[in-house]
Every structure is written in C-alpha cells, then in structure tokens.
Write a protein that holds these residues in place. Structure first.
Motif, PDB file in Angstrom:
ATOM      1  N   GLY A  25       0.813  -1.214   0.000  1.00 23.84           N
ATOM      2  CA  GLY A  25       0.000   0.000   0.000  1.00 23.84           C
ATOM      3  C   GLY A  25       0.845   1.261   0.000  1.00 23.84           C
ATOM      4  N   THR A  26       1.915   1.244   0.771  1.00 26.08           N
ATOM      5  CA  THR A  26       2.781   2.421   0.856  1.00 26.08           C
ATOM      6  C   THR A  26       3.517   2.666  -0.458  1.00 26.08           C
ATOM      7  N   TYR A  27       4.059   1.599  -1.047  1.00 26.44           N
ATOM      8  CA  TYR A  27       4.743   1.754  -2.336  1.00 26.44           C
ATOM      9  C   TYR A  27       3.753   2.129  -3.446  1.00 26.44           C
ATOM     10  N   SER A  28       2.546   1.611  -3.380  1.00 28.14           N
ATOM     11  CA  SER A  28       1.525   1.979  -4.373  1.00 28.14           C
ATOM     12  C   SER A  28       1.190   3.458  -4.259  1.00 28.14           C
ATOM     13  N   PHE A  29       1.022   3.933  -3.020  1.00 24.68           N
ATOM     14  CA  PHE A  29       0.775   5.362  -2.806  1.00 24.68           C
ATOM     15  C   PHE A  29       1.927   6.203  -3.342  1.00 24.68           C
ATOM     16  N   ALA A  33       1.586   9.124  -6.105  1.00 26.68           N
ATOM     17  CA  ALA A  33       2.044  10.491  -5.803  1.00 26.68           C
ATOM     18  C   ALA A  33       3.080  10.953  -6.825  1.00 26.68           C
ATOM     19  N   ALA A  34       4.007  10.060  -7.189  1.00 23.75           N
ATOM     20  CA  ALA A  34       5.013  10.412  -8.196  1.00 23.75           C
ATOM     21  C   ALA A  34       4.346  10.729  -9.527  1.00 23.75           C
ATOM     22  N   ILE A  39       2.879  14.446 -13.916  1.00 20.18           N
ATOM     23  CA  ILE A  39       1.921  14.995 -14.889  1.00 20.18           C
ATOM     24  C   ILE A  39       1.510  16.420 -14.549  1.00 20.18           C
ATOM     25  N   GLY A  40       1.975  16.943 -13.423  1.00 19.96           N
ATOM     26  CA  GLY A  40       1.728  18.331 -13.073  1.00 19.96           C
ATOM     27  C   GLY A  40       0.414  18.590 -12.360  1.00 19.96           C
ATOM     28  N   LEU A  41      -0.277  17.551 -11.946  1.00 24.35           N
ATOM     29  CA  LEU A  41      -1.551  17.741 -11.271  1.00 24.35           C
ATOM     30  C   LEU A  41      -1.361  18.276  -9.856  1.00 24.35           C
ATOM     31  N   ALA A  49       5.229  13.726  -0.631  1.00 30.79           N
ATOM     32  CA  ALA A  49       4.490  12.505  -0.290  1.00 30.79           C
ATOM     33  C   ALA A  49       5.147  11.281  -0.916  1.00 30.79           C
ATOM     34  N   TRP A  50       5.599  11.405  -2.166  1.00 26.65           N
ATOM     35  CA  TRP A  50       6.278  10.301  -2.855  1.00 26.65           C
ATOM     36  C   TRP A  50       7.507   9.862  -2.084  1.00 26.65           C
TER      37      TRP A  50
END
Length: 152
Positions: A25-29, A33-34, A39-41, A49-50
């Motif tokens: 879950g942490t690596y997926s998050f 985040a990355a 993509i600049g969102l 966070a990444w």
C-alpha cells in the motif's frame, strides 16, 4: 507463548500477509504520488508525499521481509512451493532495491519539490516488480496453501 510467534504470528494468523498490505500500500501510494507530480496535477506536496512514502515503505519492508524470511526457511528445500516462494523473495528484494535506488537518486529532486524522470522511472520499475512479487506471493498462499489451516 512461543518466541517464534513474534516473527511468525499465531497458527492460522501469520504476520507476513498483513505486513505485506502495509508495504504494498505504501509503495503503491508512492507511485501514485510520483505520477501526480510528473503529470503536473499536484506539485511540491506530491513529491514530498512520494519520497516520504518510499522511506516508510522501506522501513516496513524490513519487518515484512523478516517475517517472510522466517516463513521461507521452514519450507522444504527444492519443493514446488519453495521454488515459488524463492522467486517471490527474489523479486520482492529486487523491488525493494529499486525503491531504495529511487529514494536515493530522487532525494535531491524531492528537496526541490519535484520527482525527477530517473527516480520516476525507478519508481515505476519498482512498482512493476512489486506487482509481480505480490502475484507470486499470492500463489504461495492460494495455490500452495502456505500457512493455511484446513477447516475440516
């Protein structure tokens, strides 16, 4: 109470599977985040966070890998389940190494509030390996029945 319960869990309630949920879950998050940063969102916050998620993931990996190792050493050497579990272990260690590289390579960019292309690529490679390793780990449990107590 047996000392092994601290690293293996109770019969029918192993420690390794719930710890994998935290790590995956942490690596997926971190991967999401990355992506959002690239993509600049979301700018600076997503990069922070990444990187922090990678660090938390690496810390949880230490616990997850330790409990998995104690399960692995009890498998009969050379058996079908041992082969699958050894592939799982190998792929997950590779994923962890790639995530560690992403955190180290990406630290300078993280401080600037961005996820650089190199560290983003490493994060994606780590996530692909993590996915494969999770699939192999699932096969260890759901195909081979590792640490499953049959209900008769």
């Amino acid at each position: 109470m047996k000392l092994s319960y601290l690293v293996k869990g109770l019969p029918g309630h192993p420690l390794h599977p719930p710890l994998t949920d935290v790590t995956i879950g942490t690596y997926s998050f971190a991967t999401v985040a990355a992506f959002l940063n690239v993509i600049g969102l979301i700018d600076h916050s997503a990069a922070v966070a990444w990187w922090l998620a990678l660090v938390v993931g690496l810390c949880s990996t230490a616990l997850t890998a330790t409990t998995g190792f104690f399960d692995w050493i009890e498998i009969e050497w050379g058996s079908a389940i041992w082969k699958k579990a050894t592939w799982h272990l190998t792929v997950m260690l590779a994923a962890s190494g790639v995530f560690l590289a992403a955190a180290l390579v990406g630290h300078r960019d993280y401080v600037k509030g961005i996820v650089g292309s190199g560290s983003f690529a490493l994060t994606l490679i780590g996530f692909a390996l993590l996915t494969l390793g999770g699939w192999l780990g699932g096969a260890v449990v759901f195909v081979h029945g590792m640490r499953v107590i049959a209900d008769d």
